[in-house]
Structure formats: C-alpha cells, structure tokens
Design a protein around this motif. Sequence first.
Motif, PDB file in Angstrom:
ATOM      1  N   ARG A 260     -16.517 -57.623  23.321  1.00 34.33           N
ATOM      2  CA  ARG A 260     -16.883 -56.596  22.343  1.00 34.33           C
ATOM      3  C   ARG A 260     -18.382 -56.620  22.017  1.00 34.33           C
ATOM      4  N   LEU A 261     -19.200 -57.099  22.949  1.00 35.10           N
ATOM      5  CA  LEU A 261     -20.635 -57.248  22.688  1.00 35.10           C
ATOM      6  C   LEU A 261     -21.288 -55.930  22.287  1.00 35.10           C
ATOM      7  N   ASP A 262     -20.941 -54.851  22.957  1.00 31.44           N
ATOM      8  CA  ASP A 262     -21.509 -53.533  22.621  1.00 31.44           C
ATOM      9  C   ASP A 262     -21.271 -53.172  21.160  1.00 31.44           C
ATOM     10  N   GLU A 263     -20.024 -53.325  20.723  1.00 31.91           N
ATOM     11  CA  GLU A 263     -19.672 -52.966  19.342  1.00 31.91           C
ATOM     12  C   GLU A 263     -20.383 -53.864  18.329  1.00 31.91           C
ATOM     13  N   LEU A 264     -20.449 -55.163  18.628  1.00 31.57           N
ATOM     14  CA  LEU A 264     -21.091 -56.096  17.703  1.00 31.57           C
ATOM     15  C   LEU A 264     -22.594 -55.830  17.611  1.00 31.57           C
ATOM     16  N   LEU A 265     -23.220 -55.532  18.735  1.00 33.48           N
ATOM     17  CA  LEU A 265     -24.649 -55.199  18.718  1.00 33.48           C
ATOM     18  C   LEU A 265     -24.883 -53.932  17.889  1.00 33.48           C
ATOM     19  N   ALA A 266     -24.056 -52.910  18.116  1.00 31.50           N
ATOM     20  CA  ALA A 266     -24.206 -51.648  17.386  1.00 31.50           C
ATOM     21  C   ALA A 266     -24.018 -51.864  15.883  1.00 31.50           C
ATOM     22  N   ASP A 267     -23.006 -52.642  15.517  1.00 23.05           N
ATOM     23  CA  ASP A 267     -22.744 -52.914  14.099  1.00 23.05           C
ATOM     24  C   ASP A 267     -23.927 -53.590  13.418  1.00 23.05           C
ATOM     25  N   ARG A 268     -24.664 -54.383  14.191  1.00 18.89           N
ATOM     26  CA  ARG A 268     -25.774 -55.148  13.621  1.00 18.89           C
ATOM     27  C   ARG A 268     -27.136 -54.505  13.859  1.00 18.89           C
TER      28      ARG A 268
END
Length: 76
Positions: free
Chosen positions: A15-23
């Motif tokens: 889920r790296l994409d989602e975590l990067l976007a969230d942060r």
Amino acid sequence: MSPADDEGPTGVHCRLDELLADRGMTLTRLSELVGVSIVNLSILKNDRARAIRFSTLTAICAALDCEIGDLLVRAD
C-alpha cells in the motif's frame, strides 16, 4: 505452485502509494529518508517485489510512521 516459486502473484499487496499520498510524501523523498533507490521502491510500490529486507521494511515504516500491516496486506 511452490512457496519458493518466483513466478506469478505473491498474494501480498503493498500500500505504499496510498501511504505516500496520505502523508503528502514523494517516492523521491522516501528514497532519501530510507536509503533505498527509487527504482527498488517503485518495484515494491507496484507489487513486483519478491522479497524485502526486514531492515528496509522497518525503515520505510519508520519514515511513514506506520505499522508493517499498514504497508503490506494480503491481496484479494
């Protein structure tokens, strides 16, 4: 298919994409923080990785302030 088989889906989704976007963080910035190349992070992000070192996993989680289970989940 045997567990050691390197072909086909792994059954794990990153889920790296989602975590990067969230942060609000870029892959480039994460690369700088954890000392892993953008290419290798991209392989992980796109679910093409076959393995990850525990040290890399903990560094990514520290940089993103998340747990391993937030980053890696079973693929449906």
